[in-house]
Enzyme design. Sequence first.
Site, PDB file in Angstrom:
ATOM      1  N   LYS A  50       0.738  -1.390  -0.018  1.00 15.79           N
ATOM      2  CA  LYS A  50      -0.099   0.091   0.008  1.00 15.79           C
ATOM      3  C   LYS A  50       0.758   1.312  -0.117  1.00 15.79           C
ATOM      4  O   LYS A  50       0.481   2.456   0.579  1.00 15.79           O
ATOM      5  CB  LYS A  50      -0.995   0.094   1.287  1.00 15.79           C
ATOM      6  CG  LYS A  50      -2.067  -1.025   1.264  1.00 15.79           C
ATOM      7  CD  LYS A  50      -2.841  -0.921   2.667  1.00 15.79           C
ATOM      8  CE  LYS A  50      -2.004  -1.264   3.611  1.00 15.79           C
ATOM      9  NZ  LYS A  50      -3.225  -1.528   4.921  1.00 15.79           N
ATOM     10  N   ASP A  54      -5.539  -4.263  10.964  1.00  8.79           N
ATOM     11  CA  ASP A  54      -6.694  -3.650  11.350  1.00  8.79           C
ATOM     12  C   ASP A  54      -7.911  -4.722  11.032  1.00  8.79           C
ATOM     13  O   ASP A  54      -9.042  -4.243  11.540  1.00  8.79           O
ATOM     14  CB  ASP A  54      -7.005  -2.651  10.168  1.00  8.79           C
ATOM     15  CG  ASP A  54      -6.433  -2.936   8.644  1.00  8.79           C
ATOM     16  OD1 ASP A  54      -5.945  -3.938   8.510  1.00  8.79           O
ATOM     17  OD2 ASP A  54      -6.571  -1.950   7.762  1.00  8.79           O
TER      18      ASP A  54
HETATM   19  N1  LIG Z   1     -16.191   8.173  -1.298  1.00  6.40           N
HETATM   20  C1  LIG Z   1     -15.446   7.151  -1.264  1.00  6.40           C
HETATM   21  N2  LIG Z   1     -15.900   5.889  -2.007  1.00  6.40           N
HETATM   22  C2  LIG Z   1     -15.001   4.979  -2.176  1.00  6.40           C
HETATM   23  N3  LIG Z   1     -13.915   4.905  -1.831  1.00  6.40           N
HETATM   24  C3  LIG Z   1     -13.187   6.115  -1.380  1.00  6.40           C
HETATM   25  C4  LIG Z   1     -14.061   7.029  -1.007  1.00  6.40           C
HETATM   26  N4  LIG Z   1     -13.383   8.059  -0.121  1.00  6.40           N
HETATM   27  C5  LIG Z   1     -12.097   7.363  -0.043  1.00  6.40           C
HETATM   28  N5  LIG Z   1     -12.042   6.269  -0.707  1.00  6.40           N
HETATM   29  C6  LIG Z   1     -11.029   5.230  -1.008  1.00  6.40           C
HETATM   30  O1  LIG Z   1     -10.611   4.629   0.233  1.00  6.40           O
HETATM   31  C7  LIG Z   1      -9.249   4.616   0.525  1.00  6.40           C
HETATM   32  C8  LIG Z   1      -9.209   4.866   1.991  1.00  6.40           C
HETATM   33  O2  LIG Z   1      -9.807   3.723   2.659  1.00  6.40           O
HETATM   34  P1  LIG Z   1      -9.711   4.002   4.363  1.00  6.40           P
HETATM   35  O3  LIG Z   1     -10.185   5.532   4.506  1.00  6.40           O
HETATM   36  O4  LIG Z   1     -10.593   2.991   4.811  1.00  6.40           O
HETATM   37  O5  LIG Z   1      -8.379   3.944   4.606  1.00  6.40           O
HETATM   38  P2  LIG Z   1      -7.369   2.979   5.708  1.00  6.40           P
HETATM   39  O6  LIG Z   1      -8.109   2.764   6.676  1.00  6.40           O
HETATM   40  O7  LIG Z   1      -6.349   3.826   5.540  1.00  6.40           O
HETATM   41  O8  LIG Z   1      -7.280   1.809   4.775  1.00  6.40           O
HETATM   42  P3  LIG Z   1      -6.583   0.457   5.186  1.00  6.40           P
HETATM   43  O9  LIG Z   1      -7.563  -0.197   6.333  1.00  6.40           O
HETATM   44  O10 LIG Z   1      -6.910  -0.474   3.874  1.00  6.40           O
HETATM   45  O11 LIG Z   1      -5.211   0.629   5.365  1.00  6.40           O
HETATM   46  C9  LIG Z   1      -8.567   5.429  -0.513  1.00  6.40           C
HETATM   47  O12 LIG Z   1      -8.059   4.494  -1.581  1.00  6.40           O
HETATM   48  C10 LIG Z   1      -9.818   6.251  -1.127  1.00  6.40           C
HETATM   49  O13 LIG Z   1      -9.487   6.298  -2.430  1.00  6.40           O
END
Ligand SMILES: Nc1ncnc2c1ncn2[C@@H]1O[C@H](COP(=O)(O)OP(=O)(O)OP(=O)(O)O)[C@@H](O)[C@H]1O
Length: 459
Positions: free
Chosen positions: A159, A195
Site C-alpha cells: 500500500k 486492522d
Molecule cells: N467516497 C469514497 N468511495 C469509495 N472509496 C473511497 C471514498 N473515499 C475514499 N475512498 C478510498 O478509500 C481508500 C481509503 O480507505 P480508508 O479510509 O478505509 O483507509 P484506511 O483505513 O487507511 O485503509 P486500510 O485499512 O486498507 O489501510 C482510499 O484509497 C480512497 O481512494
Amino acid sequence: SSSAVRVTIKEDCKPLLLSNEQLTTLMNDMDAAIRNGLAKDTNPSSIVKCYVTYVQDLPNGTERGKFLALDLGGTNFRVLLIELGENNYFHMDSEIFKVPAHIQTGKGTELFDHIAKCLAEFVKKHNLDNKKALPLGFTFSFPLRQVGLTKGYLNSWTKGFNCSGVVDEDVVRLLKEAIKRRKDVEIDVCGILNDTTGTLMSCAWKNPNTKIGVIVGTGCNACYVEKVENAELFDGDKTKPYVIVNTEWGAFGDDGKLDAVRTKYDRQIDEDSLNPGQQRFEKMISGMYMGEIVRLAIVDLANQNKLFEGRLSEQMKTKGAFGTSYVSDIEGDKANYKETLKVLNEMGINDPSLVDCANVRYICECVSRRSAHLVSAGLAVLLNKMDEKSVTIGVDGSVYRFHPYFHKLMVEKTKQLTKSDIKFDMMLSEDGSGRGAALVAAVAVRDELPSMTNGFSAK
Ligand SMILES: Nc1ncnc2c1ncn2[C@@H]1O[C@H](COP(=O)(O)OP(=O)(O)OP(=O)(O)O)[C@@H](O)[C@H]1O
C-alpha cells in the site's frame, strides 16, 4: 440508463464481469491457498500466509480504563486515546498526523521516530498522567509474522509504504526503541494487530457472534476465527479453542491463480505499482486501485474513439488522478448525471455527451461490482470453511462505507456463493482499527487477572 451505453463499450467491459462459475473456480483456489497457509509443511510456500494473530479472547464488557492506540497502515496515521467504562461507556479522542511521502519510503528508524514524536505530542497535549506506563495497542496493517501478542516481524510492505530496515524486523521492538530514544513518555505496548483484527474485535464488542473482520479501504484483507488445532503454526495457549487468523488474502493470485480473470488494466496497475507481482487480489479490489482501473479503461476506450470523440484531458491522462471516491460519486447519481458531469469536469473533460456519461458510469459499475464480487468470493470461502451456522461479519474501509451499492452487492453475491444453511450478516464496524487496538490492549490487561478471561464461545 444502461440502454444508452454503447454496445461496443459493453463488449470492451466484458472481461470485467465475473460469472459465478469463474468465482467458484477462484473460491476453490482460495480455499486451497488458505489451507496451505494454515498447515506447517505448506506455509512457507503458500501465497496466502494466514498469519496467526495470538488474539484468542473477545472483549466481554468488563474492560476498564484508558488506553492509547496507534493506527498505521492506510491513508492516515492516527494516535488515539480510548476510555472504557461501566455499561459499555466508550469515549475516544483521536488525532490524525501526516506521514510525509519521504518518510513512507525512507528509513525505518525515521518512520518510528516520527511515530514516537506524534505519540509524545499527543500524550502531552492530552495531559495524560504518565507516572505509570500507559497501555497501548498498535494497529499495524501490514503482513506480520507474529510469534506473540507483542512480537511480530514485518513480512513485506504494501500500500505505498516502503521503508528500509524494517522487513524481517520485530516492529514492536522498533517502536519501543524509538519511544525510548525520546525519553519523554512511558508506554507499555500490550499488543500489535492488523486492522482486520481490530475490525473483528470492535464489532465483537457489540456483537459476540462476530467471527470475520474484513477491510475494503486502501487495501483489502480479512481475518476470521479459526480452531487452534487447524492453525498449525500457532505456538501460544492451546487450552483455548480459537485464535484469530489474519489471512492476508490480498496476496492471492501472486502465483498466477488469478491470471484467467485479470484484465490488461490489472496488469498495467501491477506493473506501475510500488510492489509489482504482489497483492494481485487486493489490486483488483481496493480503494488504492479502483479509481485507477476506471481511469485506465476510460483512457483506453477514448483512445479507440469510443468515448469523448477521442479527446482526453491532461488530468485524465495522469496516473492516480481519478480517485476512487469519484466511482462512488458517479454511481450515486440519481437520474441526470449531475455528479458524473461534475467529476468529468474536475477531470478536465468539458462537454461530455449524455452517452459519454452513461458509458463512464457503466465502466465504474463494472469495476466496483467486480471488486464487491471478489470480496464476496473470499468471504464465502471463510464462511463455508468455518461452517458456523450464524456469523456476523464486521466490515470497515471507505470503499465499503461510501460506495452506494457495495454493501448490497456483497450481501447478494456472498449469499449466492455460501452453503445454504449458513446465515450471515454484514455490519459496518465503525473505526475498527482504533477501537480494536484499544480493545486488544484492554483484553490483554484484563487477562492479567486470570479469573476474568473468556475465550471465544464454542458453537
Ligand atoms: N467516497 C469514497 N468511495 C469509495 N472509496 C473511497 C471514498 N473515499 C475514499 N475512498 C478510498 O478509500 C481508500 C481509503 O480507505 P480508508 O479510509 O478505509 O483507509 P484506511 O483505513 O487507511 O485503509 P486500510 O485499512 O486498507 O489501510 C482510499 O484509497 C480512497 O481512494
